[in-house]
Design an enzyme around this catalytic site. Structure first.
Site, short mmCIF file in Angstrom:
data_model
loop_
_atom_site.label_atom_id
_atom_site.label_comp_id
_atom_site.label_asym_id
_atom_site.label_seq_id
_atom_site.Cartn_x
_atom_site.Cartn_y
_atom_site.Cartn_z
N ARG A 202 1.80 -3.63 12.80
CA ARG A 202 0.94 -4.12 14.09
C ARG A 202 1.70 -5.03 15.03
NH1 ARG A 202 -1.02 0.31 14.10
NH2 ARG A 202 -3.12 0.96 13.91
N GLY B 166 5.82 5.51 14.92
CA GLY B 166 5.84 5.53 13.20
C GLY B 166 5.24 6.94 13.03
N ILE C 107 2.54 3.17 2.24
CA ILE C 107 3.50 3.00 3.34
C ILE C 107 4.88 2.07 2.62
CG2 ILE C 107 4.33 2.46 5.45
CD1 ILE C 107 1.71 3.44 6.71
N ARG D 95 -1.23 -8.88 -1.17
CA ARG D 95 -2.34 -9.65 -1.59
C ARG D 95 -2.90 -9.69 -2.82
NH1 ARG D 95 -7.65 -7.96 0.61
NH2 ARG D 95 -6.35 -6.05 0.78
N THR E 129 6.64 -2.02 11.51
CA THR E 129 6.11 -0.60 11.98
C THR E 129 4.63 -0.60 11.80
OG1 THR E 129 6.71 0.24 9.67
CG2 THR E 129 8.09 0.83 11.49
N HIS F 99 6.10 2.60 19.67
CA HIS F 99 4.99 3.12 18.44
C HIS F 99 5.13 4.36 18.23
CE1 HIS F 99 0.79 1.29 17.19
NE2 HIS F 99 1.40 2.31 16.34
N GLU G 83 0.76 -3.17 24.42
CA GLU G 83 1.27 -1.76 24.34
C GLU G 83 0.73 -1.23 25.39
OE1 GLU G 83 1.29 0.05 20.58
OE2 GLU G 83 2.46 -1.57 19.66
N GLY H 17 0.83 -1.05 0.15
CA GLY H 17 -0.01 -0.08 0.06
C GLY H 17 0.85 1.23 -0.11
C1 GLV Z 1 -0.42 4.05 13.67
O1 GLV Z 1 -0.14 2.92 14.01
C2 GLV Z 1 -1.79 4.23 13.08
O2 GLV Z 1 -2.40 3.50 12.75
O3 GLV Z 1 -1.87 5.39 12.76
#
Ligand code: GLV
Length: 317
Positions: free
Chosen positions: A232, A281, A156, A176, A230, A279, A260, A154
């Site tokens: 889940r 990112g 990212i 996928r 980065t 967490h 977390e 995607g």
């Molecule tokens: C961060 O992990 C988000 O989903 O924005």
């Protein structure tokens, strides 16, 4: 109109939102207790939330006035989207605006692990750097000479690929559905795991992807390979990853975890060969501001019964 906010909202956002609705805000850094949230939602038209707050079917069942849920996150795995959509509740998130920041952090982890940045820093702070430059000291691996396998292409994943091309890495990917991305060779998942020096996860957490990086898949990775996450924590069998790290067979750069904050007794904390981040990112000032702006636009549009500007999650599910 009433809006429930489940976290301490920055004052400019609060001011803007209070022009559109009466606000009921949870002002503590601790998570809002479920019972309080359930009470507040009974009379709410809108909900502004984040990924630390789980919105399940039980909560939605009593939220008969709720029209819109807007989350300040791209991930929506904390929301039962299907249950919301079935009740005619629009769900909005913040894609796009955090793509670059998250891709940057994936690169930071790749470099941090491959060039042993955290180990070097810890060594100096502990006073253990006593002999100056030595030819075989803290040797790492080169990103430019690495094959990097991206799981999920995607926005990212694609932004990570573009950055890696600048480093001269070979980029392969699995997605996928079929995609064409310039400079990226698409391979099947087993090939990716077996040939990558670095495997980086960029897929959403869904019932289909939960636990997809199984013990068996980790065992297919090359000796000394690096897993970057980065996305889940729950994409990965953490116990199996810990075993691989303990044996010094794999290395890892992790920004996300199943639990977390990471529990004090988590074995990840004891292991070398992995860099751990809390967490972060999307945690740049510019990106967080953009996420808030988009989440507020989604919320206000949803209250007005209009199309959400960032698109509506799960509309066709
Ligand atoms: C961060 O992990 C988000 O989903 O924005």
């Amino acid at each position: 109109m009433k809006v429930v906010v489940t976290f301490p909202i920055p004052p400019p956002a609060k001011n803007l939102l209070s022009q559109h609705a009466e606000l009921v805000c949870w002002d503590s850094e601790d998570p809002i207790p479920k019972g309080i949230l359930a009470d507040w939602l009974e009379t709410a038209d809108g909900l502004l939330t984040t990924l630390t707050c789980s919105i399940d079917e039980g909560l939605l069942a009593n939220a008969s006035r709720l029209r819109v849920i807007s989350t300040v996150s791209v991930g929506v795995d904390h929301i039962d989207v299907q249950a919301a959509v079935a009740r005619g509740i629009a769900v909005g998130h913040t894609p796009g605006v955090l793509t670059g920041s998250t891709a940057d952090l994936a690169l930071a982890l790749m470099l941090g692990v491959s060039r042993r940045v955290a180990e070097g820093d810890a060594l100096i702070r502990s006073g253990a750097w006593s002999e100056g430059w030595k030819p075989n000291f803290l040797l790492g691996t080169d990103l430019s000479a690495s094959t990097v396998g991206l799981i999920g292409m995607g926005p990212i994943g694609q932004a990570v690929a573009a950055r890696l091309q600048g480093f001269g890495s070979r980029v392969i990917a699995w997605n996928r559905s079929q995609k064409v991305v310039k400079g990226v060779e698409f391979v099947d998942l087993d090939d990716l795991l077996q040939t990558s020096d670095i495997v980086s996860l960029h897929t959403a957490l869904t019932p289909e992807t939960a636990g997809m990086i199984t013990r068996e898949r980790l065992s297919k990775m090359k000796d000394g390979a690096i897993l970057i996450n980065t996305a889940r924590g729950a994409l990965v069998d953490e116990a199996a990853l810990i075993k691989e790290l303990r044996a010094h067979r794999l290395r890892a750069g992790l920004d996300v975890f199943v639990d977390e904050p990471l529990p004090n007794d988590s074995e990840f904390r004891q292991l070398t060969g992995c860099v751990l981040l809390p967490h972060v990112g999307s945690a740049t000032a510019r990106t967080r501001q953009a996420m808030f702006e988009l989440a507020l636009k989604n919320l206000i549009a949803g209250l007005q019964g209009a199309e959400l500007p960032a698109g509506q999650v799960g509309r066709f599910t």
